[in-house]
Each structure stands twice: as structure tokens, then as C-alpha cells.
Design an enzyme around this catalytic site. Sequence first.
Site, mmCIF file in Angstrom:
data_model
loop_
_atom_site.group_PDB
_atom_site.id
_atom_site.type_symbol
_atom_site.label_atom_id
_atom_site.label_comp_id
_atom_site.label_asym_id
_atom_site.label_seq_id
_atom_site.Cartn_x
_atom_site.Cartn_y
_atom_site.Cartn_z
ATOM 1 C CG ASN A 116 -41.976 18.558 55.210
ATOM 2 O OD1 ASN A 116 -42.561 17.527 54.888
ATOM 3 N ND2 ASN A 116 -41.111 18.613 56.212
ATOM 4 N NE ARG A 155 -38.797 15.329 54.887
ATOM 5 C CZ ARG A 155 -39.352 14.771 55.960
ATOM 6 N NH1 ARG A 155 -40.480 15.230 56.447
ATOM 7 N NH2 ARG A 155 -38.767 13.762 56.563
ATOM 8 C CG HIS A 164 -33.959 12.136 59.887
ATOM 9 N ND1 HIS A 164 -33.819 11.301 60.981
ATOM 10 C CD2 HIS A 164 -35.172 12.708 60.000
ATOM 11 C CE1 HIS A 164 -34.917 11.359 61.712
ATOM 12 N NE2 HIS A 164 -35.758 12.216 61.141
ATOM 13 N NE ARG A 208 -41.056 6.510 63.467
ATOM 14 C CZ ARG A 208 -40.544 7.611 62.909
ATOM 15 N NH1 ARG A 208 -39.253 7.888 63.022
ATOM 16 N NH2 ARG A 208 -41.313 8.425 62.223
ATOM 17 C CD GLU A 260 -34.782 17.840 58.280
ATOM 18 O OE1 GLU A 260 -35.278 18.227 59.357
ATOM 19 O OE2 GLU A 260 -35.007 16.729 57.799
#
Length: 411
Positions: free
Chosen positions: A12, A104, A193, A254, A397
Amino acid sequence: MSATATRVLVLNSGSSSVKYQLLDMSDTESKSGSAAGRLAVGLVERIGEETSRLAHTPLATGGAKRETEGPIADHEAALKAVAAELTADGLGLDSPELAAIGHRVVHGGLKFTAPTVIDEAVLEEIERLVPVAPLHNPANITGIRTAQALRPDLPQVAVFDTAFHTTMPEYAARYAIDVETADAHRIRRYGFHGTSHAYVSRKTAELLGKAPEEVNVIVLHLGNGASASAVAGGRCVDTSMGLTPLEGLVMGTRSGDIDPAVTFHLKRVAGMDEDEVDVLLNKKSGLIGLCGDNDMREIRRRIDEGDERARLAFDIYIHRLKKYIGAYSAVLGKVDAVAFTAGVGENAAPVREAAIAGLEEMGMAVDAARNAVRSDEPRLISPDYARVAVAVVPTDEELEIAQQTYALVNA
Ligand code: AMP
């Protein structure tokens, strides 16, 4: 690929970091929890700085975490350092047991609806998507090119954050703006995601003793970044992030949903330019903008001390979550389960309790004792009488990327 090749390296690659895991896929089903199949895990941070840091844990040998600090110039040097750590544990990347490297990749646009073996054409397409993922895709490309140079003979697989959401119907994916302008600039809702939403919705079905096709699940991935998805019979039908990961829930830094006119106002009235607005909404908003902290543990501690700003930030966060639970209940029509996952969703019992509070008429409730249990295992936190199962399902993940990669190279 040799018959004994059962290992997958998951990479990743971020702009200044590389997270990695080496997994033995012959071992991921037999054990449960975070140890399943893991041979080594680690992280290289602050690549390109004087104070780069590599933390490596060789789980296969039961060895302690090793940390090294010192300059690591670029992704190539980072990956070479990782390879050296793995070699020291007898897990070198030259091993015939390594079946593939799974990467990823954040943005796959509309083209990549499934994991894909990487060739030059695939890399070019990922490159073409840089304008819609300027922070992420360049780092992913660098990671892929570096890994290819290290093991050119090995299949390299891209697993896209957006892929799970490509099943969204057109009416959920399109913004209500001029069609020609949207299409010319590939402006639409992609969602992110995806590997987490895919993994957690499947695990939730498993927890209910059902096949994914038989259940409708609302997945709430609440980490520092946060997104919700509506999954009908195993397929994503809506998700809260959009063209970029800025849309939707209130996140650590965010804003999530906001009237787009706020951005014109900031430019016209507050004299900010695009980059400043971008930084404000992506880095200085959400929980940190509201109360100065983005860690839910700290926010809860401040609330317990009577801090009003932390309380308001928490309430705004919960209010948005509830709106998405309501919206996705309506989108799905019938909800079988609500699943909480990621750092906040897995650990913050007060968030789960507050998000579900008052939803009894919708068949949703949380049992206080079940909600207080801490565990790495998927578990129900709703009372037995509740019509809708409320669950905590730890996401994974890396395992999802490894499984998708392994399945593809064995297909
Ligand atoms: P993630 O992005 O999934 O790694 O989630 C990171 C976030 O999870 C942190 O910023 C915290 O807000 C939250 N978090 C992690 N551990 C806990 C905990 N024990 N209690 C509450 N929140 C937590």
C-alpha cells in the site's frame, strides 16, 4: 507460478509511505483474527526525509518489532529496505514461494471493476486517472514500478479502492450537473474504501449465517477517513464518498458533505485560492476543524471533562452518521444489518451507541453490555429482539487485497 507458491506480498504505497504485509494464503482460513496467515507486517514512513523510519514485525518467526531510523531517499530505496528485512527473516522476495504482489490502487475509474494483473496498458490507464486522484495514484504507480523492477517475473495485481462501487446504479453515481461537462471531465461518484466495504459486508453475512446474496447491509467504515455504503445482496448500490474521498460523513480532518457554494464564498469573500480551500476542507475540517482533535479517544476524554466544543463536534459527527443510516435504509428498503468497522467503528462504543440511539422504530438497537465488549472478532451488539442486526466487524483490507490477488493468479 510454482505449485508451492502460496505467499502474497501486499503493498500500500502512499506519497511518503509504504505499508506492507506478507501473507501465506494456505494459512489464512485455518486461523482467525489478525494473525491469520501473516508472516510479516511493516511500515516505511517519511520517505524522502532525513528521518525516515522502517518498522518491521516478523510474525512468522515470533520475533520482536524492529525499528530503524535514517534517510530513505525514495520508494525504490524503501522497497529494497523492506526486501532486506524480509530476507533477514528467511522470507526474501526471491523466494519461489512468493506467488504475486498485490497493490492497493486508490482510483480505478470506471474501467477497473475487478482486480487486474498489471501490464503496461493497465499502468497507462492508472496514470490517465491521476487528474481525479492526484494525491494517491502517482504513489501507487511508483510502488508498482518499483516492485516490478525487483521481481519482473512475478504477477503484480492491482486491487482498486473504487472497484466494489462500480455496481452502483447510474442514478446513484451521477451528480445532477450538466451531462456533457461531467462526462468530459469524468466527474461522477466513484466511492473509496471499496476493499473494506467488500470485506466487511461479506463478513457480516457470514456472521448472520447467510450468503452475501441473501442480505442487505449498511457498512459504516469509520476511521480517520470515513465512508458509508449500502450493499444489497453483496453488491454496492450507494456509497458516501464521491469523485474524491471528501464527500459524505464527517471525518477526522475532512468536512464531508457541504454546500458547494461554500467554496465560491471562501474564494470571493474570504479571498482564499483553490489550494487553500482544498487544504481547509481536506485537512483542517471535520473533527479537527470543529474541536482541534481528530482522535475519537481524545474527543471522548474531553467530553467526559465537560468540554463543549468536543461535545458539539461529536454531536455533528453522529448527526451526519444517522442521516446516512436513514438514507441507506430508504435506499435498501429492507436492512438486515448495520456493520461498524475501522478505527472508530471497531473501538468507540459511545459512537456506536449514539449513532443507533433513537432508531428503535427502524428495528435498530444496541445492547449496552454487548457494545462494551472489546474483541478482534466480528460480533453482534444488538439485542436478540432487534429486527436489524447491529454488528462490529473488524476490517482487513490487506487480507482482502491478498485474497483477491491470490484468487486472480490462481484462476
Ligand atoms: P483508522 O483510520 O481506521 O486507522 O482509524 C483511526 C482512528 O480511529 C483514530 O484517529 C481514532 O479516532 C480512532 N480510534 C482508534 N482507536 C480508538 C479507540 N480505542 N477508541 C476510540 N477511537 C479510536
